[in-house]
Design a protein around this motif. Structure first.
Motif, PDB file in Angstrom:
ATOM      1  N   LEU A 107      45.177  43.218  52.663  1.00  0.00           N
ATOM      2  CA  LEU A 107      45.908  42.002  52.289  1.00  0.00           C
ATOM      3  C   LEU A 107      45.620  40.931  53.325  1.00  0.00           C
ATOM      4  CD1 LEU A 107      49.330  43.469  51.095  1.00  0.00           C
ATOM      5  CD2 LEU A 107      47.355  42.788  49.729  1.00  0.00           C
ATOM      6  N   VAL A 133      54.021  42.643  46.693  1.00  0.00           N
ATOM      7  CA  VAL A 133      52.876  43.418  46.182  1.00  0.00           C
ATOM      8  C   VAL A 133      53.295  44.862  45.905  1.00  0.00           C
ATOM      9  CG1 VAL A 133      50.765  44.560  47.037  1.00  0.00           C
ATOM     10  CG2 VAL A 133      50.947  42.063  47.069  1.00  0.00           C
ATOM     11  N   PHE A 134      54.149  45.411  46.771  1.00  0.00           N
ATOM     12  CA  PHE A 134      54.526  46.816  46.620  1.00  0.00           C
ATOM     13  C   PHE A 134      55.894  46.988  45.962  1.00  0.00           C
ATOM     14  CE2 PHE A 134      51.412  46.848  50.125  1.00  0.00           C
ATOM     15  CZ  PHE A 134      50.469  47.668  49.523  1.00  0.00           C
ATOM     16  N   ASP A 135      56.466  45.888  45.458  1.00  0.00           N
ATOM     17  CA  ASP A 135      57.752  45.934  44.766  1.00  0.00           C
ATOM     18  C   ASP A 135      58.834  46.583  45.652  1.00  0.00           C
ATOM     19  OD1 ASP A 135      59.493  45.479  42.661  1.00  0.00           O
ATOM     20  OD2 ASP A 135      58.974  47.314  41.586  1.00  0.00           O
ATOM     21  N   LEU A 186      52.392  40.281  36.653  1.00  0.00           N
ATOM     22  CA  LEU A 186      51.755  41.538  37.052  1.00  0.00           C
ATOM     23  C   LEU A 186      51.756  42.526  35.891  1.00  0.00           C
ATOM     24  CD1 LEU A 186      53.172  42.102  40.656  1.00  0.00           C
ATOM     25  CD2 LEU A 186      51.161  40.806  39.922  1.00  0.00           C
ATOM     26  N   ILE A 212      47.826  44.920  42.541  1.00  0.00           N
ATOM     27  CA  ILE A 212      47.385  45.522  43.807  1.00  0.00           C
ATOM     28  C   ILE A 212      48.233  46.748  44.161  1.00  0.00           C
ATOM     29  CG2 ILE A 212      47.034  45.132  46.277  1.00  0.00           C
ATOM     30  CD1 ILE A 212      46.761  42.133  45.687  1.00  0.00           C
ATOM     31  N   GLY A 213      49.550  46.639  43.972  1.00  0.00           N
ATOM     32  CA  GLY A 213      50.440  47.761  44.304  1.00  0.00           C
ATOM     33  C   GLY A 213      50.126  48.988  43.462  1.00  0.00           C
ATOM     34  N   GLU A 262      45.385  40.073  40.200  1.00  0.00           N
ATOM     35  CA  GLU A 262      46.450  39.486  41.019  1.00  0.00           C
ATOM     36  C   GLU A 262      45.882  38.595  42.133  1.00  0.00           C
ATOM     37  OE1 GLU A 262      48.992  42.499  42.676  1.00  0.00           O
ATOM     38  OE2 GLU A 262      50.359  41.052  43.610  1.00  0.00           O
TER      39      GLU A 262
END
Lengths: 248, 248
Positions: free
Chosen positions: A156, A177-179, B75, B138-139, B159
């Motif tokens: 990132l 991005v990773f929620d 997303l 990405i996640g 994304e």
């Protein structure tokens, strides 16, 4: 800070995002060595310091132009090249052609990892998701990782969020991005201003000591500050503090 | 196509970007298996097909709204969840709560790699930079890679480029990230429409046969087309064609 007194809420931690220049790789050593090779007539240490010093003002300029609606987001590769032109003028060097400048500029892609980085990251990766969070561009960070063996789960960058650190969009962007909630993410960095900005977004913070970031001639104060979640001698020590098993 | 007749300009090739769903991982197998577990009362194969079928129209909707200046980039995790709601209605299932739906939706993060993928990618990575180029976020792609052991050099996604494939910004975006010309990049995919769009941007293309992408009941035509740079039985075969040394 006594390491035993550090009480991370490590069960909530999911992702560790690493600052790169100075924290994971040795920019001063890498740049000085390449400059000494290409431009033996200059003071390589002074040249490296001047090149790095142009970086913050150049990013500020881009963000000011962006805010004013003038021009787009600019990659660090381009900023580094523009600063290199200035520094070459300052050092009165005019014998490099375009290809030579471009190649010297890519020294930033070839920076060496600090000796603890690959092992420490490999240990942390078993328990957490590890990523970069750098103002360096994705191509730079990817080439650097490939050469140095840095085992990122993903790369990132300011390039993804279209903003440079310390803009909150970068720190909160990692959580997005990773929620995750910001408290499930840690920024690991050797710079207190970066960590402060991350903390004000709700991230955990891990300070990494890099006393030789500016070279052996300029040892850096690496004393701990209470405000950080963790304070680690290096990345292996961060893995120790986060319970990632034994070193080799 | 006779494999001997394939003449890639492989000395110019620097980066291989991989489509993911169907090409590197088995979405039909993975989704069917999780649906069968969570919803034993439904036809898991039909459910998986319906879920996947909602994907293209959902992305088109987002891009139309973006073009009209209404709403932002979305997303795939969110699109998958919205489609799941529709498919559950269609299958007359109303017993899942919010947490159960969210967990089932993350089945897309847990898709299994095709058996050749990890070895083939590991071989390719020694000679080339390998990355994802997926409409997945990405996640999702990072969690998938971590679970399945996919050794990406970096994770690129719709994304990053704020556009879905087959938008040219995605294919040209990969070349831009690495400061390469489009011809130095190859898209590897199991789908001719994706490859065609990449080719029209100047990328090299590698077709990967995945005859069982839609399950054993629906074998897919995987015959070769002259228009692709390479045609490979699987990712290990792509590594063979690109001279990446012997298989284990």
């Amino acid at each position: 800070m006594n390491q035993e007194s550090q009480k991370p809420s490590s069960d909530a931690l999911k992702v560790i995002a690493f600052d790169i220049f100075g924290t994971v790789v040795d920019w001063h050593g890498g740049i000085s060595a390449e400059v000494a090779q290409v431009l033996p007539e200059v003071d390589a240490d002074a040249f490296a310091m001047a090149w790095r010093a142009g970086y913050q003002p150049a990013m500020r300029g881009v963000m000011e132009r962006l805010a004013a609606g003038e021009g787009g987001f600019t990659l660090i590769d381009e900023l580094h090249l523009a600063i290199l032109e200035d520094v070459l003028r300052e050092f009165k060097i005019d014998r490099l052609d375009k290809v030579q400048k471009r190649d010297l500029n890519r020294a930033w892609h070839r920076l060496p990892a600090w000796p603890d980085a690959v092992e420490g990251l490999t240990r942390l990766k078993r328990k957490f998701t590890i990523c970069t969070l750098s103002n360096g561009n994705i191509g730079l960070l990817t080439e650097m990782a490939k050469r140095a063996g840095l085992p990122w789960d993903c790369v990132l960058s300011a390039e993804v969020f279209k903003a440079y650190k310390p803009d909150p969009r970068t720190y909160l962007g990692v959580a997005g991005v990773f929620d995750l909630s910001p408290g499930e993410v840690m920024l690991a960095a050797a710079h207190h201003d970066d960590l402060e900005a991350a903390r004000s977004c709700g991230l955990q913070t891990g300070y990494i000591e890099r006393p030789l970031e500016f070279g052996a001639k300029r040892p850096k104060d690496v004393s701990s500050r209470e405000s950080n979640t963790l304070h680690a001698h290096d990345i292996n020590a961060l893995a120790d503090l986060l319970g990632c098993g034994e070193q080799r």
